[in-house]
Enzyme design. Structure first.
Site, mmCIF file in Angstrom:
data_model
loop_
_atom_site.group_PDB
_atom_site.id
_atom_site.type_symbol
_atom_site.label_atom_id
_atom_site.label_comp_id
_atom_site.label_asym_id
_atom_site.label_seq_id
_atom_site.Cartn_x
_atom_site.Cartn_y
_atom_site.Cartn_z
ATOM 1 N N LYS A 239 -5.440 2.347 -6.803
ATOM 2 C CA LYS A 239 -5.845 2.291 -8.210
ATOM 3 C C LYS A 239 -7.171 3.015 -8.383
ATOM 4 C CE LYS A 239 -3.416 -2.047 -8.592
ATOM 5 N NZ LYS A 239 -3.562 -3.493 -8.323
ATOM 6 N N HIS B 32 2.392 -0.028 -14.464
ATOM 7 C CA HIS B 32 2.051 -1.139 -13.567
ATOM 8 C C HIS B 32 1.170 -2.095 -14.371
ATOM 9 C CE1 HIS B 32 0.268 -2.778 -9.597
ATOM 10 N NE2 HIS B 32 -0.306 -3.434 -10.589
ATOM 11 N N LYS C 150 17.140 -1.039 -8.047
ATOM 12 C CA LYS C 150 17.188 0.053 -9.024
ATOM 13 C C LYS C 150 15.802 0.688 -9.130
ATOM 14 C CE LYS C 150 19.195 2.332 -12.420
ATOM 15 N NZ LYS C 150 20.270 3.272 -12.012
ATOM 16 N N TYR C 151 15.753 2.008 -9.172
ATOM 17 C CA TYR C 151 14.476 2.695 -9.351
ATOM 18 C C TYR C 151 14.169 2.813 -10.839
ATOM 19 C CZ TYR C 151 10.864 6.299 -9.184
ATOM 20 O OH TYR C 151 9.689 7.000 -9.331
ATOM 21 N N ILE C 152 13.020 2.297 -11.234
ATOM 22 C CA ILE C 152 12.589 2.387 -12.636
ATOM 23 C C ILE C 152 11.751 3.656 -12.757
ATOM 24 C CG2 ILE C 152 11.415 1.165 -14.534
ATOM 25 C CD1 ILE C 152 13.623 -0.559 -13.301
ATOM 26 N N VAL D 161 -9.720 -6.193 -6.613
ATOM 27 C CA VAL D 161 -10.825 -5.282 -6.918
ATOM 28 C C VAL D 161 -11.103 -5.283 -8.424
ATOM 29 C CG1 VAL D 161 -11.585 -2.861 -6.878
ATOM 30 C CG2 VAL D 161 -10.290 -3.782 -4.941
ATOM 31 N N GLY E 203 0.800 -1.227 0.000
ATOM 32 C CA GLY E 203 0.000 0.000 0.000
ATOM 33 C C GLY E 203 0.828 1.271 0.000
ATOM 34 N N GLY E 204 2.040 1.174 -0.539
ATOM 35 C CA GLY E 204 2.878 2.367 -0.635
ATOM 36 C C GLY E 204 3.598 2.728 0.657
ATOM 37 N N ARG F 214 -4.777 -12.892 -3.533
ATOM 38 C CA ARG F 214 -6.211 -12.717 -3.300
ATOM 39 C C ARG F 214 -6.908 -12.443 -4.635
ATOM 40 N NH1 ARG F 214 -3.553 -7.781 -2.339
ATOM 41 N NH2 ARG F 214 -4.290 -6.200 -3.808
HETATM 42 C C1 MV4 Z 1 9.014 0.649 -7.767
HETATM 43 C C2 MV4 Z 1 8.944 1.736 -8.653
HETATM 44 C C3 MV4 Z 1 10.017 1.980 -9.454
HETATM 45 N N1 MV4 Z 1 11.127 1.216 -9.342
HETATM 46 N N2 MV4 Z 1 10.146 -0.073 -7.704
HETATM 47 C C4 MV4 Z 1 4.956 1.480 -5.448
HETATM 48 C C5 MV4 Z 1 4.217 0.604 -4.481
HETATM 49 C C6 MV4 Z 1 4.990 -0.642 -4.353
HETATM 50 N N3 MV4 Z 1 4.130 -1.786 -4.483
HETATM 51 C C7 MV4 Z 1 5.999 -0.597 -5.427
HETATM 52 N N4 MV4 Z 1 5.947 0.706 -6.035
HETATM 53 C C8 MV4 Z 1 6.881 1.080 -6.950
HETATM 54 N N5 MV4 Z 1 8.016 0.341 -6.951
HETATM 55 C C9 MV4 Z 1 11.162 0.216 -8.480
HETATM 56 N N6 MV4 Z 1 12.290 -0.489 -8.389
HETATM 57 C C10 MV4 Z 1 7.762 2.484 -8.696
HETATM 58 C C11 MV4 Z 1 6.729 2.172 -7.824
HETATM 59 C C12 MV4 Z 1 5.588 3.028 -7.905
HETATM 60 C C13 MV4 Z 1 4.381 2.570 -8.415
HETATM 61 C C14 MV4 Z 1 4.220 1.253 -8.821
HETATM 62 C C15 MV4 Z 1 3.025 0.818 -9.324
HETATM 63 C C16 MV4 Z 1 1.965 1.704 -9.435
HETATM 64 C C17 MV4 Z 1 2.092 3.002 -9.026
HETATM 65 C C18 MV4 Z 1 3.292 3.455 -8.516
HETATM 66 C C19 MV4 Z 1 3.412 4.777 -8.120
HETATM 67 C C20 MV4 Z 1 4.592 5.209 -7.619
HETATM 68 C C21 MV4 Z 1 5.681 4.343 -7.509
#
Ligand code: MV4
Length: 443
Positions: A236, A207, A200-202, A292, A163-164, A289
């Site tokens: 979402k 999603h 690594k940050y993408i 939604v 959930g962030g 699960r």
């Molecule tokens: C990430 C990402 C970019 N790079 N991981 C957000 C919630 C968590 N479940 C994982 N998330 C992300 N992980 C890497 N390596 C970007 C996100 C992300 C995100 C992912 C899916 C849907 C919306 C998002 C919004 C902000 C960041």
């Protein structure tokens, strides 16, 4: 087949499960809180048992009370819906110990996939592409070195996160240690687990998630992808399918099936991927699960996922991959009781007037609201899901605009107009949007 199932949930998903069960000739038991005496799920089930006061911890999360309700009503199975106890391995074990079939994967699978570090290690071993970076838990002191090795920007993630919560982006070495401290602290506070990892940050990913179904005998199939990139604060808002070429769907679907096989996955599950604009995809997590947004997959495949869940739990063999055919385009809009003009603050009160747009080919509204119902502040703000199915994306968009135009809810504020704004947005209409979309959309 079970003669009866208990639904350990409320709201639209409880109603969704009750409807599937009734169409299968399976009797239903609702559980409800003191705030939900008049709720639709309480009224639609064959039997209903009060399991405690309004606060979720006292009722919908009260495991002994829910198990007792199942025992007292002679329910051989429990459907957990989503949220609440749906991904709680202790509850799944408790059901097993009491001889009640938990309609979902086994407790071990829930545990394994609930820990993001263990899940990522498993996928790495199984040849499922994962985001580059450490799979093993990093310590606060070693995080900076890990980050240097991976290359900036990096993301720090709590092992038990969701959930962030428990995630941070680090763009330079200087900030890693303090961000690692924060992630670890949030992990301990919210999930009772301070372990975390670095990857690594993408930048601006999409999603994309894949629906899978596994039976009790190791047969696993996929039901295509969903684009869930339209999110606000990790919630979402709108989901659609398809969003990939048939070729890429087969490739991602096969990877999702491998991921589920590696986890010995049973019942309905979702494999989440991050995808960049070069179509590289990386495993993010697996949700254990029904979700939604499952109806959009149902609309394009014609497969009732909740019925499949119940059949699989009762021991029926899975469909085969060849039985899954994709047709047309589906979109879901979540209608929430919230105020977009006031930072999306939840809006409570009585549904004073309701006109639901359900009518016309390819339109479905999944909801548990009715005129006169009071929306309680104790629960999630989602009031309804509007789901459309058209032959093309353009058809689906037009149908959704029509549905939102007709939808009238008075008494609480809603995000209906905000959803219409998304459907009129050029970037949305191009179909080429990522997780940064809502942040960029000016309203
Ligand atoms: C990430 C990402 C970019 N790079 N991981 C957000 C919630 C968590 N479940 C994982 N998330 C992300 N992980 C890497 N390596 C970007 C996100 C992300 C995100 C992912 C899916 C849907 C919306 C998002 C919004 C902000 C960041």
């Amino acid at each position: 087949m079970f003669d009866k199932i208990l639904i350990a949930n409320r709201g639209e998903i409880a109603v969704r499960v009750i409807r599937a069960a009734r169409e299968m000739g399976v009797r239903t038991v609702a559980v409800y809180s003191e705030a939900d005496r008049d709720a639709l799920h309480t009224q639609l089930a064959d039997e209903a048992v009060c399991v405690g006061p309004a606060k979720p911890a006292d009722s919908y999360l009260n495991m002994p009370n829910i198990i007792s309700a199942a025992v007292l009503t002679g329910s051989p199975a429990i459907h957990p819906g989503f949220g609440f106890l749906s991904e709680n391995s202790v509850f799944a074990s408790m059901c097993a110990e009491c001889g009640i079939k938990f309609i979902g994967p086994g407790a071990e699978t829930i545990d394994l996939l609930g820990n993001k570090i263990h899940a990522k290690e498993l996928m790495l071993r199984s040849g499922v592409p994962v985001v580059p970076g450490s799979a093993a838990a990093a310590g606060v002191s070693s995080a900076a070195a890990e980050a240097e090795r991976i290359g900036f920007p990096v993301m720090l993630k709590a092992a038990a996160g969701g959930g962030g919560r428990g995630i941070r982006i680090a763009r330079s070495g200087g900030e890693v240690e303090s961000l690692a401290e924060a992630v670890s602290k949030e992990g301990r506070l919210f999930f009772g687990d301070g372990s975390f990892y670095v990857e690594k940050y993408i930048e601006n990913p999409r999603h994309i998630e894949v629906q899978v179904l596994g039976d009790e005998y190791g047969n696993i199939i996929h039901l295509g992808e969903r684009n869930c990139s339209i999110q606000r604060r990790h919630q979402k808002i709108l989901e659609e399918t398809p969003c990939l070429s048939a070729e890429l769907r087969e490739k991602l679907g096969a990877v999702a099936v491998s991921a589920a096989k590696a986890a010995n996955y049973k019942n309905a599950g979702t494999v989440e991927f991050l995808m960049d604009w070069d179509d590289n995809f990386y495993f993010m997590e697996m949700n254990t699960r029904i979700q939604v947004e499952h109806p959009i997959t149902e609309m394009v495949t014609g497969i009732d996922l909740v019925k499949r869940q119940i059949l699989i739990a009762a021991g029926e063999k899975n469909l085969s991959q060849g039985d899954v055919k994709f047709s047309g385009h589906a979109i879901e809009c979540r209608i929430n009781a919230e105020c977009p003009d006031n930072a999306f603050a939840p809006s409570c009160g009585e549904i004073a007037f309701l006109l639901t747009p359900s009518g016309g080919l390819g339109l479905r509204v999944d909801s548990a609201i009715y005129q006169g119902l009071r929306i309680s502040p104790h629960y999630d703000s989602m009031l309804a899901k509007v789901i459309v199915h058209g032959q093309t994306r353009e058809d689906a968009v037009m149908k959704m605009r029509r549905a939102l135009y007709e939808f009238v809810i008075e008494g609480v504020e809603t995000n209906i107009d905000y959803q219409t704004e998304i459907l009129n947005n050029e970037e949305f209409l191009s179909g080429k949007y990522d997780t940064g979309f809502l942040g960029r959309m000016k309203s």
